[in-house]
Enzyme design. Structure first.
Site, PDB file in Angstrom:
ATOM      1  N   CYS A   2       0.848  -1.180   0.000  1.00 31.64           N
ATOM      2  CA  CYS A   2       0.000   0.000   0.000  1.00 31.64           C
ATOM      3  C   CYS A   2       0.897   1.248   0.000  1.00 31.64           C
ATOM      4  O   CYS A   2       1.961   1.253   0.606  1.00 31.64           O
ATOM      5  CB  CYS A   2      -0.943   0.111   1.187  1.00 31.64           C
ATOM      6  SG  CYS A   2      -2.089  -1.252   1.327  1.00 31.64           S
ATOM      7  N   ARG A  27       3.905  -0.342  -4.856  1.00 35.15           N
ATOM      8  CA  ARG A  27       3.636  -0.818  -3.494  1.00 35.15           C
ATOM      9  C   ARG A  27       2.311  -1.568  -3.381  1.00 35.15           C
ATOM     10  O   ARG A  27       1.991  -2.138  -2.344  1.00 35.15           O
ATOM     11  CB  ARG A  27       3.604   0.368  -2.528  1.00 35.15           C
ATOM     12  CG  ARG A  27       4.930   1.098  -2.438  1.00 35.15           C
ATOM     13  CD  ARG A  27       4.826   2.202  -1.416  1.00 35.15           C
ATOM     14  NE  ARG A  27       4.630   1.656  -0.085  1.00 35.15           N
ATOM     15  CZ  ARG A  27       5.599   1.283   0.727  1.00 35.15           C
ATOM     16  NH1 ARG A  27       6.846   1.401   0.358  1.00 35.15           N
ATOM     17  NH2 ARG A  27       5.322   0.806   1.923  1.00 35.15           N
ATOM     18  N   TRP A  74      -2.926  -2.713  -1.584  1.00 36.12           N
ATOM     19  CA  TRP A  74      -2.597  -4.134  -1.763  1.00 36.12           C
ATOM     20  C   TRP A  74      -3.436  -4.837  -0.714  1.00 36.12           C
ATOM     21  O   TRP A  74      -3.167  -4.740   0.475  1.00 36.12           O
ATOM     22  CB  TRP A  74      -1.105  -4.354  -1.531  1.00 36.12           C
ATOM     23  CG  TRP A  74      -0.642  -5.736  -1.841  1.00 36.12           C
ATOM     24  CD1 TRP A  74      -0.232  -6.204  -3.056  1.00 36.12           C
ATOM     25  CD2 TRP A  74      -0.514  -6.833  -0.926  1.00 36.12           C
ATOM     26  NE1 TRP A  74       0.133  -7.522  -2.952  1.00 36.12           N
ATOM     27  CE2 TRP A  74      -0.032  -7.943  -1.658  1.00 36.12           C
ATOM     28  CE3 TRP A  74      -0.774  -6.991   0.435  1.00 36.12           C
ATOM     29  CZ2 TRP A  74       0.200  -9.182  -1.085  1.00 36.12           C
ATOM     30  CZ3 TRP A  74      -0.542  -8.239   1.010  1.00 36.12           C
ATOM     31  CH2 TRP A  74      -0.047  -9.307   0.250  1.00 36.12           C
ATOM     32  N   ASN A 100      -1.570   2.044   5.746  1.00 34.69           N
ATOM     33  CA  ASN A 100      -0.745   0.960   5.223  1.00 34.69           C
ATOM     34  C   ASN A 100      -0.344   0.109   6.422  1.00 34.69           C
ATOM     35  O   ASN A 100       0.201   0.631   7.390  1.00 34.69           O
ATOM     36  CB  ASN A 100       0.497   1.553   4.541  1.00 34.69           C
ATOM     37  CG  ASN A 100       1.560   0.510   4.260  1.00 34.69           C
ATOM     38  OD1 ASN A 100       1.256  -0.676   4.124  1.00 34.69           O
ATOM     39  ND2 ASN A 100       2.801   0.948   4.189  1.00 34.69           N
ATOM     40  N   GLY A 101      -0.645  -1.197   6.374  1.00 35.07           N
ATOM     41  CA  GLY A 101      -0.295  -2.071   7.489  1.00 35.07           C
ATOM     42  C   GLY A 101      -1.466  -2.975   7.833  1.00 35.07           C
ATOM     43  O   GLY A 101      -2.385  -3.129   7.032  1.00 35.07           O
ATOM     44  N   GLU A 476      17.372 -17.656  -8.396  1.00 36.49           N
ATOM     45  CA  GLU A 476      16.996 -16.294  -8.765  1.00 36.49           C
ATOM     46  C   GLU A 476      16.455 -16.241 -10.198  1.00 36.49           C
ATOM     47  O   GLU A 476      15.479 -15.531 -10.475  1.00 36.49           O
ATOM     48  CB  GLU A 476      18.204 -15.351  -8.577  1.00 36.49           C
ATOM     49  CG  GLU A 476      17.989 -13.906  -8.993  1.00 36.49           C
ATOM     50  CD  GLU A 476      16.867 -13.175  -8.261  1.00 36.49           C
ATOM     51  OE1 GLU A 476      16.319 -13.704  -7.281  1.00 36.49           O
ATOM     52  OE2 GLU A 476      16.515 -12.072  -8.717  1.00 36.49           O
ATOM     53  N   LYS A 480      12.744 -14.920 -11.088  1.00 37.96           N
ATOM     54  CA  LYS A 480      12.469 -13.835 -12.042  1.00 37.96           C
ATOM     55  C   LYS A 480      11.425 -14.281 -13.054  1.00 37.96           C
ATOM     56  O   LYS A 480      10.476 -13.567 -13.349  1.00 37.96           O
ATOM     57  CB  LYS A 480      13.731 -13.395 -12.795  1.00 37.96           C
ATOM     58  CG  LYS A 480      14.720 -12.561 -12.047  1.00 37.96           C
ATOM     59  CD  LYS A 480      14.266 -11.172 -11.678  1.00 37.96           C
ATOM     60  CE  LYS A 480      13.531 -11.112 -10.371  1.00 37.96           C
ATOM     61  NZ  LYS A 480      14.202 -10.911  -9.135  1.00 37.96           N
ATOM     62  N   GLU A 483       7.830 -14.792 -11.353  1.00 39.76           N
ATOM     63  CA  GLU A 483       7.098 -13.638 -10.824  1.00 39.76           C
ATOM     64  C   GLU A 483       6.647 -12.672 -11.910  1.00 39.76           C
ATOM     65  O   GLU A 483       5.631 -12.015 -11.749  1.00 39.76           O
ATOM     66  CB  GLU A 483       7.873 -12.923  -9.716  1.00 39.76           C
ATOM     67  CG  GLU A 483       9.084 -12.141 -10.153  1.00 39.76           C
ATOM     68  CD  GLU A 483       9.784 -11.445  -8.988  1.00 39.76           C
ATOM     69  OE1 GLU A 483       9.141 -11.130  -7.987  1.00 39.76           O
ATOM     70  OE2 GLU A 483      10.998 -11.228  -9.099  1.00 39.76           O
ATOM     71  N   HIS A 499      16.832 -36.552  -6.890  1.00 41.63           N
ATOM     72  CA  HIS A 499      16.119 -36.931  -5.670  1.00 41.63           C
ATOM     73  C   HIS A 499      14.643 -36.535  -5.722  1.00 41.63           C
ATOM     74  O   HIS A 499      13.999 -36.440  -4.685  1.00 41.63           O
ATOM     75  CB  HIS A 499      16.792 -36.290  -4.451  1.00 41.63           C
ATOM     76  CG  HIS A 499      18.208 -36.741  -4.287  1.00 41.63           C
ATOM     77  ND1 HIS A 499      18.541 -38.011  -3.882  1.00 41.63           N
ATOM     78  CD2 HIS A 499      19.385 -36.096  -4.525  1.00 41.63           C
ATOM     79  CE1 HIS A 499      19.869 -38.133  -3.849  1.00 41.63           C
ATOM     80  NE2 HIS A 499      20.393 -36.979  -4.244  1.00 41.63           N
ATOM     81  N   LYS A 598       6.174  -4.260  -4.185  1.00 39.27           N
ATOM     82  CA  LYS A 598       7.630  -4.118  -4.111  1.00 39.27           C
ATOM     83  C   LYS A 598       8.129  -4.284  -2.676  1.00 39.27           C
ATOM     84  O   LYS A 598       9.162  -4.887  -2.445  1.00 39.27           O
ATOM     85  CB  LYS A 598       8.019  -2.739  -4.648  1.00 39.27           C
ATOM     86  CG  LYS A 598       9.508  -2.479  -4.640  1.00 39.27           C
ATOM     87  CD  LYS A 598      10.135  -2.858  -5.928  1.00 39.27           C
ATOM     88  CE  LYS A 598      11.627  -2.682  -5.945  1.00 39.27           C
ATOM     89  NZ  LYS A 598      12.260  -3.763  -6.706  1.00 39.27           N
TER      90      LYS A 598
HETATM   91  O1  M6R Z   1      13.131  -5.043  -0.059  1.00 38.27           O
HETATM   92  P1  M6R Z   1      13.627  -6.446   0.147  1.00 38.27           P
HETATM   93  O2  M6R Z   1      14.898  -6.733  -0.520  1.00 38.27           O
HETATM   94  O3  M6R Z   1      13.646  -6.825   1.602  1.00 38.27           O
HETATM   95  O4  M6R Z   1      12.519  -7.363  -0.531  1.00 38.27           O
HETATM   96  C1  M6R Z   1      12.574  -8.748  -0.425  1.00 38.27           C
HETATM   97  C2  M6R Z   1      11.633  -9.411  -1.397  1.00 38.27           C
HETATM   98  O5  M6R Z   1      10.305  -9.041  -1.140  1.00 38.27           O
HETATM   99  C3  M6R Z   1      11.964  -9.080  -2.853  1.00 38.27           C
HETATM  100  O6  M6R Z   1      13.275  -9.406  -3.160  1.00 38.27           O
HETATM  101  C4  M6R Z   1      11.017  -9.850  -3.785  1.00 38.27           C
HETATM  102  O7  M6R Z   1      11.287 -11.215  -3.725  1.00 38.27           O
HETATM  103  C5  M6R Z   1      11.117  -9.341  -5.226  1.00 38.27           C
HETATM  104  N1  M6R Z   1       9.822  -9.390  -5.829  1.00 38.27           N
HETATM  105  C6  M6R Z   1      11.991 -10.168  -6.083  1.00 38.27           C
HETATM  106  O8  M6R Z   1      12.036  -9.767  -7.394  1.00 38.27           O
END
Ligand code: M6R
Length: 603
Positions: A2, A27, A74, A100-101, A476, A480, A483, A499, A598
Site C-alpha cells: 500500500c 507498493r 494491496w 498501510n499495514g 533467482e 524472475k 514472478e 532426488h 515491491k
Molecule cells: O526489499 P527487500 O529486498 O527486503 O525485498 C525482499 C523481497 O520481497 C523481494 O526481493 C522480492 O522477492 C522481489 N519481488 C523479487 O524480485
C-alpha cells in the site's frame, strides 16, 4: 505494501496526489483512492484497479482542492472493491484516513465501535481507525490521532484529514514506513521517497510511535510519549529522472541495463563509507557463526554470500529466510554476527528477524539500498548498496549491487580476521572491479536472449539447475521468470534433481542449466545427460565452450569467461533478460506483476 500520499499547499492537490500515487504504484495496485477537501467539504474518489482508472475518475468528477490524501492498495482484509478502497471516512463524513499495514485487533475494536453506534461501510481492518479518530476528536486532530492509534495493535502508517482543518494532515507510524517534508507554503507526506522526488530531496523519516503534523511550510513531530521532537531532514541521493523509463519499454528493462552503474557505484563507495565504525566495538576474532537473513531475491543474494564467504572465512555462514529465522528460536548471542539484507530496508520479516537477533545480543549489520529505512536505523552498522531507485517490482539491479556489496564485505571480514593478506585483498578487489564491464558485455546478448525467449514463451513449466555458486543464481533465475511471466519455474541444486524433480522431466520440458568451468563442470555435464536421457529440452547458459555441453544442449547462451567470484555478474543479467523477454512476449504486466508488491510490510 500500500502507498500513501498527502499534500497541503497552493498547488492542485489532486495532481500531486495522483502523480505521487503513480510513483508508488509498485507498493500495491488493486485499487486506489483520494480524499480532497473541496469547497463542498471532503470528497472521495475511489476505483478498483490501477491508478490510471483513478486518474480518469478524478477527472470525470472534476474535483479540485488544496488539501488531500491518497492511497494505492494491496488488499489484506476484504476484497479489492470500491468500498474497501481507501480513504475511509468516519460516520460524519468529515474525517478521512488512509492506512498501510494491518490492525491485528480490528475485530475487537470493530465490535466495540459498532456497540457504540458507529456505522461501518467496508470489510477492512483500517476502518476502525477512522472511527476511533472520530471518537477521540475534540477539536485537536493531532490529539485525536494519537489517542486513536494508541488503541491499535499491529502495523500502521496512517494519514488523516478533517474537513474543519483545511491546512493540516496528521500522520502516525508504527512498523510501516512514512516520510514527510515541508517547503515554503507546502507540506508533503508519503510512504516512500519516490512519490515526492519531483518536489523535494530532503525528508524526515518517521520513527515508530511518532505522530507528525504537516501544514503549509511546517512539519511538527511528537515522539511516542507525546513529547515534541525536532525533525531532522535527510537528503536522498536520487534524482527525479530515476523515476522515468528513459526510452525503455519497462522500468525492469531499464533497471537491468543500469546494472553496470549500480555495481560500479556500490564497489566504489565500499570501504570509504563510515559503516565500519558501527562494528568497531566488535571483536571479529570472537565471531563463531554468521547468519545472513533476508527474503526473496535478497535471500538469494544471502545464499551467494554464504557460498563466497564460508571458504574465505573458515567459519560457518548460513543464509536464512527471514520469516523462518524469526520464529525458529536460533541460538544467538555476542559471537553470532547477523547480516540482514534488504533492498527496501522495510520488509517486515527481515526487520523483525533483525530486531529479534539484536535483542538477543547478536551484533547486527544491515545491507540496504534505501537510505534512512527502518532496517538501516535498526542496525549497528549499515553498508549501503548504491543501486539507486528501483521501481520494477522484480528486483534486478539491487540484486547484483547486493552481491557486489556482500563480496566486498566478505573480503573485509576476511582481512579483519586475518584470513587474507593485504596483497590477496588487493588482488581480490581488483578482480571484483571487472564486474561492471562483464555485466555490460552480457547486456550485449539482449537480441540472442530475446530470440531464445521467442522460442520458449509459451511453455508452462521450467526447471533451473545450478551447482555451487550457480545454485542461488538458478533460484533467482527461476524466481524472475515465475514472478513476471506467471510461468511455473523451479530452481534446484543440480545434484538434487535426481532426488525428486527428475520425475518432472519428460519430452519437451525446458531445463535451464547453468554451466561454468569454475563450478563442478563434470558433475553438471552428468546432470545434463540425465535430463537428455529423459528427452528434456536443455537450455545451457555456459561461460566456457565445452564440446560435451555443446553436444548435449539444444540451445546455448555463451557468456563471457570470468572467475568464480564474478559468476553472479555474468549469469544474472542473462537470466534476467531471458525472463524479461518471455514476460514481455506473453504480455504480462512486467513492472507490476499480479498479486505482488515491491515492499512487503505485512507478515
Ligand atoms: O526489499 P527487500 O529486498 O527486503 O525485498 C525482499 C523481497 O520481497 C523481494 O526481493 C522480492 O522477492 C522481489 N519481488 C523479487 O524480485
Amino acid at each position: 505494501m500500500c502507498g500513501i500520499v498527502g499534500y497541503v499547499g497552493p498547488q492542485k492537490a489532486e495532481e500531486i496526489l495522483l502523480s505521487g500515487l503513480s510513483r508508488l504504484e509498485y507498493r500495491g495496485y488493486d485499487s486506489a483512492g483520494v480524499a480532497l477537501l473541496t469547497p463542498d467539504g471532503l470528497r472521495l474518489v475511489r476505483q478498483v484497479g490501477k491508478i490510471a482508472n483513478l486518474v480518469q475518475a478524478v477527472q470525470r468528477a472534476g474535483l479540485t482542492g488544496h488539501l488531500g490524501i491518497g492511497h494505492t492498495r494491496w488488499a489484506t482484509h476484504g476484497l479489492p472493491t470500491e468500498e474497501n478502497a481507501h480513504p475511509h471516512t468516519d460516520c460524519t463524513g468529515r474525517i478521512a484516513l488512509v492506512h498501510n499495514g494491518i490492525i491485528e485487533n480490528h475485530r475487537e475494536l470493530r465490535a466495540e465501535l459498532v456497540a457504540r453506534g458507529h456505522r461501518f461501510q467496508s470489510q477492512t481492518d483500517t476502518e476502525v481507525l477512522v472511527h476511533l479518530v472520530e471518537e477521540h476528536y475534540r477539536g485537536d486532530l493531532v490529539e485525536a490521532v494519537r489517542r486513536a492509534v494508541a488503541r491499535a495493535v499491529g502495523a500502521y502508517a496512517v494519514a488523516v484529514v478533517h474537513a474543519d482543518h483545511p491546512e493540516e494532515i496528521v500522520a502516525a507510524r508504527q512498523g510501516s514506513p512514512l516520510v514527510a517534508t515541508a517547503r515554503p507554503a507546502e507540506g508533503f507526506l508519503a510512504s516512500d521517497v519516490p512519490a515526492l522526488l519531483p518536489y523535494a530531496r530532503a525528508f524526515y523519516f518517521l520513527e515508530d510511535g511518532e505522530v507528525a503534523q504537516v501544514r503549509p511550510g511546517s512539519l511538527r513531530v511528537w515522539d511516542r510519549h507525546g513529547r515534541p521532537k525536532e525533525p531532522v531532514l535527510r537528503e536522498v541521493p536520487w534524482d527525479p529522472l530515476s523515476a522515468e523509463k528513459a526510452g525503455f519499454r519497462h522500468f525492469m528493462e531499464k533497471e537491468i541495463h543500469e546494472q553496470p552503474r549500480a555495481v560500479a557505484d556500490t564497489l566504489r563507495s565500499e570501504l570509504s563509507t563510515p559503516w565500519e565504525e558501527g562494528l568497531s566495538g566488535l571483536d571479529l576474532s570472537r565471531v563463531e557463526h554468521i547468519y545472513l537473513v533476508a527474503c526473496g531475491t535478497s535471500y538469494h543474494a544471502a545464499l551467494v554470500a554464504e557460498y563466497l564467504w564460508e571458504p574465505l572465512l573458515g567459519l560457518p555462514v548460513s543464509a536464512e529466510i527471514a520469516s523462518e529465522f524469526r520464529y525458529k528460536n536460533p541460538a544467538l548471542g555476542p559471537t553470532t554476527l547477523v547480516v540482514a539484507i534488504s533492498q527496501s530496508g522495510e520488509t517486515i520479516d527481515t526487520l523483525m528477524a533483525a530486531r529479534g537477533a539484536k535483542e538477543r545480543g547478536a551484533p547486527l549489520l544491515a545491507v540496504v539500498n534505501v537510505v534512512g529505512s527502518a532496517l538501516a536505523r535498526e542496525a549497528q552498522a549499515v553498508l549501503y548498496t548504491r543501486a539507486g531507485l528501483e521501481i520494477g517490482v522484480a528486483a534486478t539491479k539491487t540484486f547484483t549491487a547486493q552481491i557486489a556489496a556482500l563480496a566486498l564485505l566478505g573480503l573485509w571480514l576476511a582481512r579483519a580476521r586475518g584470513a587474507l593478506t593485504e596483497e590477496e585483498l588487493r588482488q581480490a578487489k581488483e578482480e571484483l572491479s571487472r564486474a561492471p564491464r562483464l555485466v555490460e558485455e552480457v547486456l550485449q546478448l539482449g537480441p540472442r536472449l530475446e530470440a531464445l525467449a521467442q522460442k520458449f514463451y509459451t511453455y508452462p513449466n521450467f526447471l533451473y539447475l545450478g551447482r555451487g555458486l550457480l545454485y542461488p543464481l538458478a533460484l533467482e533465475g527461476a524466481l524472475k521468470l515465475k514472478e513476471i511471466s506467471y510461468i511455473h519455474a523451479e530452481g534446484y541444486a543440480a545434484g538434487e534433481m535426481k532426488h525428486g524433480p527428475i520425475a518432472l522431466i519428460h519430452e519437451g520440458m525446458p531445463v535451464v542449466v547453468l554451466y561454468s568451468a569454475d563450478e563442478l563442470p563434470e558433475k553438471v555435464v552428468a546432470n545434463m545427460q540425465e535430463v537428455r536421457a529423459r528427452r528434456g529440452i536443455l537450455l545451457a547458459f555456459a561461460d566456457a565452450p565445452d564440446p560435451e555441453v555443446e553436444e548435449l544442449a539444444d540451445h546455448i547462451v555463451l557468456l563471457p569467461r570470468s572467475s568464480r567470484r564474478l559468476l553472479p555478474f555474468t549469469f544474472t543479467p542473462a537470466l534476467q533478460l531471458f525472463a524479461y523477454h518471455v514476460a514481455r512476449l506473453k504480455g504480462t504486466d512486467v513492472d507490476q506483476p499480479r498479486n505482488l508488491a515491491k515492499t512487503v510490510t505485512v507478515e
